[in-house]
Design a protein around this motif. Structure first.
Motif, PDB file in Angstrom:
ATOM      1  N   SER A 144      12.246  33.606  59.848  1.00  0.00           N
ATOM      2  CA  SER A 144      13.222  34.584  59.634  1.00  0.00           C
ATOM      3  C   SER A 144      13.224  35.444  58.058  1.00  0.00           C
ATOM      4  CB  SER A 144      14.603  34.173  59.873  1.00  0.00           C
ATOM      5  OG  SER A 144      14.885  33.771  60.993  1.00  0.00           O
ATOM      6  N   ALA A 145      12.992  36.549  57.976  1.00  0.00           N
ATOM      7  CA  ALA A 145      12.587  37.068  56.412  1.00  0.00           C
ATOM      8  C   ALA A 145      12.505  38.644  56.707  1.00  0.00           C
ATOM      9  CB  ALA A 145      11.385  36.763  56.102  1.00  0.00           C
ATOM     10  N   LEU A 146      12.462  39.169  55.375  1.00  0.00           N
ATOM     11  CA  LEU A 146      12.114  40.474  55.290  1.00  0.00           C
ATOM     12  C   LEU A 146      10.488  40.848  55.240  1.00  0.00           C
ATOM     13  CD1 LEU A 146      13.046  43.480  55.142  1.00  0.00           C
ATOM     14  CD2 LEU A 146      13.128  43.219  52.722  1.00  0.00           C
ATOM     15  N   TYR A 147       9.923  41.318  56.276  1.00  0.00           N
ATOM     16  CA  TYR A 147       8.292  41.521  56.159  1.00  0.00           C
ATOM     17  C   TYR A 147       7.935  42.785  55.482  1.00  0.00           C
ATOM     18  CZ  TYR A 147       8.066  37.001  58.301  1.00  0.00           C
ATOM     19  OH  TYR A 147       8.056  35.802  58.688  1.00  0.00           O
ATOM     20  N   LEU A 148       7.362  42.794  54.363  1.00  0.00           N
ATOM     21  CA  LEU A 148       6.999  44.108  53.748  1.00  0.00           C
ATOM     22  C   LEU A 148       5.871  44.503  53.749  1.00  0.00           C
ATOM     23  CD1 LEU A 148       9.463  43.246  50.574  1.00  0.00           C
ATOM     24  CD2 LEU A 148       9.723  45.196  52.170  1.00  0.00           C
ATOM     25  N   CYS A 149       5.145  45.533  54.045  1.00  0.00           N
ATOM     26  CA  CYS A 149       3.866  46.195  53.882  1.00  0.00           C
ATOM     27  C   CYS A 149       4.043  47.099  52.783  1.00  0.00           C
ATOM     28  CB  CYS A 149       3.571  47.174  55.205  1.00  0.00           C
ATOM     29  SG  CYS A 149       2.144  47.955  55.291  1.00  0.00           S
ATOM     30  N   ALA A 150       2.697  46.931  52.225  1.00  0.00           N
ATOM     31  CA  ALA A 150       2.311  48.006  50.775  1.00  0.00           C
ATOM     32  C   ALA A 150       1.169  48.563  50.984  1.00  0.00           C
ATOM     33  CB  ALA A 150       2.354  46.944  49.546  1.00  0.00           C
ATOM     34  N   SER A 151       0.832  49.792  50.527  1.00  0.00           N
ATOM     35  CA  SER A 151      -0.252  50.281  50.636  1.00  0.00           C
ATOM     36  C   SER A 151      -0.735  50.562  49.214  1.00  0.00           C
ATOM     37  CB  SER A 151      -0.301  51.693  51.597  1.00  0.00           C
ATOM     38  OG  SER A 151      -0.039  52.915  51.150  1.00  0.00           O
ATOM     39  N   GLY A 152      -2.067  50.564  48.979  1.00  0.00           N
ATOM     40  CA  GLY A 152      -2.426  50.842  47.560  1.00  0.00           C
ATOM     41  C   GLY A 152      -3.577  52.055  47.469  1.00  0.00           C
ATOM     42  N   ASP A 153      -3.478  52.587  46.139  1.00  0.00           N
ATOM     43  CA  ASP A 153      -4.461  53.553  45.747  1.00  0.00           C
ATOM     44  C   ASP A 153      -5.491  53.251  44.695  1.00  0.00           C
ATOM     45  OD1 ASP A 153      -2.381  55.969  43.749  1.00  0.00           O
ATOM     46  OD2 ASP A 153      -2.648  53.629  43.743  1.00  0.00           O
ATOM     47  N   GLY A 154      -5.692  51.742  44.696  1.00  0.00           N
ATOM     48  CA  GLY A 154      -6.470  51.468  43.482  1.00  0.00           C
ATOM     49  C   GLY A 154      -5.593  50.251  42.966  1.00  0.00           C
ATOM     50  N   ASN A 155      -5.090  50.097  42.045  1.00  0.00           N
ATOM     51  CA  ASN A 155      -4.311  49.047  41.233  1.00  0.00           C
ATOM     52  C   ASN A 155      -2.788  49.025  41.777  1.00  0.00           C
ATOM     53  OD1 ASN A 155      -5.345  47.045  40.120  1.00  0.00           O
ATOM     54  ND2 ASN A 155      -4.308  47.559  38.070  1.00  0.00           N
ATOM     55  N   THR A 156      -2.191  49.864  41.963  1.00  0.00           N
ATOM     56  CA  THR A 156      -0.675  50.062  42.417  1.00  0.00           C
ATOM     57  C   THR A 156      -0.379  50.046  43.858  1.00  0.00           C
ATOM     58  OG1 THR A 156      -0.035  51.408  40.373  1.00  0.00           O
ATOM     59  CG2 THR A 156       1.397  51.279  41.922  1.00  0.00           C
ATOM     60  N   GLN A 157       0.671  49.292  44.091  1.00  0.00           N
ATOM     61  CA  GLN A 157       0.876  49.064  45.741  1.00  0.00           C
ATOM     62  C   GLN A 157       2.276  49.694  45.738  1.00  0.00           C
ATOM     63  OE1 GLN A 157       0.539  45.271  47.357  1.00  0.00           O
ATOM     64  NE2 GLN A 157      -1.409  44.809  46.289  1.00  0.00           N
ATOM     65  N   TYR A 158       2.490  50.477  46.954  1.00  0.00           N
ATOM     66  CA  TYR A 158       3.778  51.119  47.353  1.00  0.00           C
ATOM     67  C   TYR A 158       4.373  50.440  48.449  1.00  0.00           C
ATOM     68  CZ  TYR A 158       1.932  54.327  43.740  1.00  0.00           C
ATOM     69  OH  TYR A 158       1.412  54.974  42.520  1.00  0.00           O
ATOM     70  N   PHE A 159       5.398  50.110  48.156  1.00  0.00           N
ATOM     71  CA  PHE A 159       6.203  49.211  49.685  1.00  0.00           C
ATOM     72  C   PHE A 159       6.800  50.338  50.794  1.00  0.00           C
ATOM     73  CE2 PHE A 159       5.371  45.029  48.410  1.00  0.00           C
ATOM     74  CZ  PHE A 159       5.101  44.922  47.344  1.00  0.00           C
ATOM     75  N   GLY A 160       6.841  49.841  51.852  1.00  0.00           N
ATOM     76  CA  GLY A 160       7.577  50.438  52.808  1.00  0.00           C
ATOM     77  C   GLY A 160       9.073  49.668  52.965  1.00  0.00           C
ATOM     78  N   PRO A 161       9.817  50.268  53.786  1.00  0.00           N
ATOM     79  CA  PRO A 161      11.343  49.836  53.754  1.00  0.00           C
ATOM     80  C   PRO A 161      11.363  48.229  54.683  1.00  0.00           C
ATOM     81  CG  PRO A 161      11.069  51.050  55.703  1.00  0.00           C
ATOM     82  CD  PRO A 161       9.557  51.090  54.838  1.00  0.00           C
ATOM     83  N   GLY A 162      10.399  47.819  54.964  1.00  0.00           N
ATOM     84  CA  GLY A 162      10.476  46.445  55.645  1.00  0.00           C
ATOM     85  C   GLY A 162      10.682  46.324  56.888  1.00  0.00           C
ATOM     86  N   THR A 163      10.521  45.111  57.691  1.00  0.00           N
ATOM     87  CA  THR A 163      11.072  44.852  59.066  1.00  0.00           C
ATOM     88  C   THR A 163      11.836  43.629  58.892  1.00  0.00           C
ATOM     89  OG1 THR A 163       9.266  45.813  60.135  1.00  0.00           O
ATOM     90  CG2 THR A 163      10.728  44.182  61.254  1.00  0.00           C
ATOM     91  N   ARG A 164      12.935  43.730  59.193  1.00  0.00           N
ATOM     92  CA  ARG A 164      13.778  42.441  59.109  1.00  0.00           C
ATOM     93  C   ARG A 164      13.708  41.643  60.376  1.00  0.00           C
ATOM     94  NH1 ARG A 164      16.090  39.519  55.427  1.00  0.00           N
ATOM     95  NH2 ARG A 164      16.848  41.543  54.330  1.00  0.00           N
ATOM     96  N   LEU A 165      13.146  40.275  60.205  1.00  0.00           N
ATOM     97  CA  LEU A 165      12.955  39.793  61.437  1.00  0.00           C
ATOM     98  C   LEU A 165      13.900  38.496  61.289  1.00  0.00           C
ATOM     99  CD1 LEU A 165      11.250  38.506  64.093  1.00  0.00           C
ATOM    100  CD2 LEU A 165       9.810  37.508  62.317  1.00  0.00           C
ATOM    101  N   THR A 166      14.647  38.298  62.539  1.00  0.00           N
ATOM    102  CA  THR A 166      15.702  37.203  62.680  1.00  0.00           C
ATOM    103  C   THR A 166      15.201  36.235  63.828  1.00  0.00           C
ATOM    104  OG1 THR A 166      17.495  38.484  61.846  1.00  0.00           O
ATOM    105  CG2 THR A 166      18.149  36.471  62.917  1.00  0.00           C
ATOM    106  N   VAL A 167      14.976  35.127  63.498  1.00  0.00           N
ATOM    107  CA  VAL A 167      14.398  34.136  64.580  1.00  0.00           C
ATOM    108  C   VAL A 167      15.528  33.208  65.067  1.00  0.00           C
ATOM    109  CG1 VAL A 167      12.765  32.464  65.328  1.00  0.00           C
ATOM    110  CG2 VAL A 167      12.220  34.341  63.848  1.00  0.00           C
ATOM    111  N   LEU A 168      16.283  33.253  66.324  1.00  0.00           N
ATOM    112  CA  LEU A 168      17.350  32.365  66.766  1.00  0.00           C
ATOM    113  C   LEU A 168      16.848  31.141  67.492  1.00  0.00           C
ATOM    114  CD1 LEU A 168      19.546  35.316  67.855  1.00  0.00           C
ATOM    115  CD2 LEU A 168      19.719  34.252  65.775  1.00  0.00           C
TER     116      LEU A 168
END
Lengths: 108, 110
Positions: free
Chosen positions: B86-110
């Protein structure tokens, strides 16, 4: 192993009360030090990249500085909308390593 | 330019199930990285893809896997889910050195 330590963990300021956040790091071959801002439930938002000691970057009320061992994020006359978690990260030879962040709360 | 997008934004699964998360990078970015964010551990690196090849991998078990397609879109898969996933899973894309993040997917495991 690259390491990033941020302090303090949490900081509460009054509106207009300037302060600084600290980021201490150890890294093999620094390719960049990054500051991000993260609001609750959202992804980190890029603020600055610093590449070498002595470098400074500014954006509105924020100013980031870099030495060989640490970076500071100075916040001048903060406003409530500056409340967020500020994350520091270093890019070494391979991956980006993050600190655990400083949670900033600015009260009106 | 449109930012990094992630789908779905929220997921609820039960232990033992598997899940696939999707990430579309900023147009023109060829690097995609995945991170897991939890209150206790902060942001931890999962893996990085560049031009469909895994370039780096973090210290996560083999249940965590990913891939990147020719259009740079990426997916990550977690099999045999555990409560600790259970966590926030974040994806980031990069154009060289800098990474830019998406809003994330909140996964809950019951």
């Amino acid at each position: 192993e690259d390491q990033v330590t941020q302090s303090p963990e949490a900081l509460r300021l009054q509106e207009g009360e300037s302060s600084s956040l600290n980021c201490s790091y150890t890294v093999s071959g620094l390719r960049g030090l990054f500051w991000y801002r993260q609001d609750p439930g959202k992804g980190p938002e890029f603020l600055f990249t610093l590449y070498s000691a002595g470098e400074e970057k500014e954006k509105e009320r924020l100013k980031a500085t870099l030495t060989k061992k640490e970076s500071f994020l100075h916040i001048t006359a903060p406003k409530p909308e500056d409340s967020a978690t500020y994350l520091c990260a270093v890019q070494g030879y391979s991956t980006l390593t993050f600190g655990k962040g400083t949670m900033l709360l600015v009260s009106p | 330019k449109a930012g990094v997008t992630q789908t779905p934004r929220y997921l609820i699964k039960t232990r033992g199930q598997q899940v696939t998360l999707s990430c579309s990078p900023i147009s023109g970015h060829r690097s995609v990285s995945w991170y897991q964010q939890t209150p206790g551990q902060g942001l931890q690196f999962l893996f990085e893809y560049f031009s469909e090849t895994q370039r780096n991998k973090g210290n996560f078990p083999g249940r965590f896997s990913g891939r990147q397609f020719s259009n740079s879109r990426s997916e990550m898969n977690v099999s045999t889910l555990e409560l600790g996933d259970s966590a926030l899973y974040l994806c980031a894309s990069g154009d060289g050195n800098t990474q830019y993040f998406g809003p994330g997917t909140r996964l809950t495991v019951l």
